[in-house]
Design a protein around this motif. Structure first.
Motif, short mmCIF file in Angstrom:
data_model
loop_
_atom_site.label_atom_id
_atom_site.label_comp_id
_atom_site.label_asym_id
_atom_site.label_seq_id
_atom_site.Cartn_x
_atom_site.Cartn_y
_atom_site.Cartn_z
N ILE A 27 0.90 -1.00 0.01
CA ILE A 27 0.02 -0.07 -0.03
C ILE A 27 0.98 1.03 0.23
O ILE A 27 1.74 1.85 0.70
CB ILE A 27 -1.31 -0.11 1.28
N LEU A 28 0.51 2.34 -1.02
CA LEU A 28 1.34 3.48 -0.99
C LEU A 28 0.41 4.42 -0.58
O LEU A 28 -0.36 5.19 -1.07
CB LEU A 28 1.61 3.67 -2.73
N CYS A 29 0.61 4.83 0.34
CA CYS A 29 0.41 5.92 0.76
C CYS A 29 1.07 7.12 1.82
O CYS A 29 2.94 6.84 2.31
CB CYS A 29 -0.59 5.39 2.26
N GLY A 30 -0.10 8.05 2.31
CA GLY A 30 1.36 9.61 3.17
C GLY A 30 1.50 10.24 2.92
O GLY A 30 1.53 10.24 1.33
N GLY A 31 2.05 11.13 3.00
CA GLY A 31 2.27 12.39 2.58
C GLY A 31 3.10 12.57 1.33
O GLY A 31 2.87 13.32 0.27
N GLY A 32 4.25 11.85 1.74
CA GLY A 32 5.23 11.87 0.31
C GLY A 32 5.20 10.83 -0.75
O GLY A 32 5.86 11.63 -1.74
N GLU A 83 -6.98 11.17 -0.35
CA GLU A 83 -7.20 10.05 1.16
C GLU A 83 -5.57 9.60 1.12
O GLU A 83 -5.42 10.07 2.07
CB GLU A 83 -7.38 9.33 0.80
N ARG A 84 -5.10 9.63 0.72
CA ARG A 84 -3.62 9.79 0.87
C ARG A 84 -2.60 9.98 1.40
O ARG A 84 -1.84 10.03 2.20
CB ARG A 84 -2.78 9.90 -0.60
N ALA A 85 -3.13 11.41 1.31
CA ALA A 85 -2.03 12.43 2.79
C ALA A 85 -2.60 12.36 4.21
O ALA A 85 -1.40 12.67 4.89
CB ALA A 85 -2.52 13.70 2.74
N ILE A 86 -3.66 11.68 4.21
CA ILE A 86 -4.20 11.82 6.26
C ILE A 86 -4.09 10.11 5.67
O ILE A 86 -4.46 9.52 7.61
CB ILE A 86 -5.25 12.12 5.58
N CYS A 87 -3.52 9.10 5.87
CA CYS A 87 -3.99 8.11 5.87
C CYS A 87 -3.33 7.23 6.93
O CYS A 87 -4.02 6.63 7.86
CB CYS A 87 -3.31 7.07 5.26
N SER A 88 -2.24 7.78 7.74
CA SER A 88 -1.67 7.72 9.23
C SER A 88 -2.99 8.63 9.94
O SER A 88 -2.92 8.01 11.12
CB SER A 88 -0.74 8.61 9.16
#
Length: 124
Positions: A27-32, A83-88
């Motif tokens: 899963i590729l997620c997060g702000g980076g 959504e990727r930016a706020i997954c954490s």
């Protein structure tokens, strides 16, 4: 270390029986993972860059693992950019809402008394 190498290293450090399953659920997620902009040649990235990014990661991870285990398939999933930016934060809110999560809390007093080993006791 490049991201594809880090994905492979993480999978290869696990039991051999679990490696294919792990690589099938990347899963590729997060702000980076939201970084856009330009390529190394200065070209502007397309609006659907987040899809191209998942395809590129899959292809590069497969090129690494196929030197050891030909035939293994890698599947990279990624939510859309918002959504990727706020997954954490989403994951933390779900974890915090679990009824049993408070049993895993570590107080400062416990940490000072037992040190880092308290984590293994409370979160087996």
């Amino acid at each position: 270390s490049p991201l594809p190498a880090m994905v492979c290293d993480a999978a290869f450090k696990c039991d051999r029986d679990q490696q294919a399953q792990l690589l099938g659920n990347v899963i590729l997620c997060g702000g980076g993972a939201c970084i856009g902009g330009t390529t190394s040649t200065g070209d502007t990235l397309p609006p659907d860059y987040h899809y191209a990014m998942t395809d590129r990661l899959r292809d590069e991870v497969e090129s690494i693992i196929h030197t050891h285990t030909p035939g293994w398939r890698v599947k990279v999933l990624s939510p859309n950019i918002p959504e990727r930016a706020i997954c954490s934060w989403l994951g933390g809110s779900i974890l915090g809402s679990l009824g049993t999560f408070h049993d895993m809390w570590i107080t400062r007093k416990e940490y000072e008394e037992f040190g880092p080993s308290i984590v293994n006791r409370k979160c087996p």
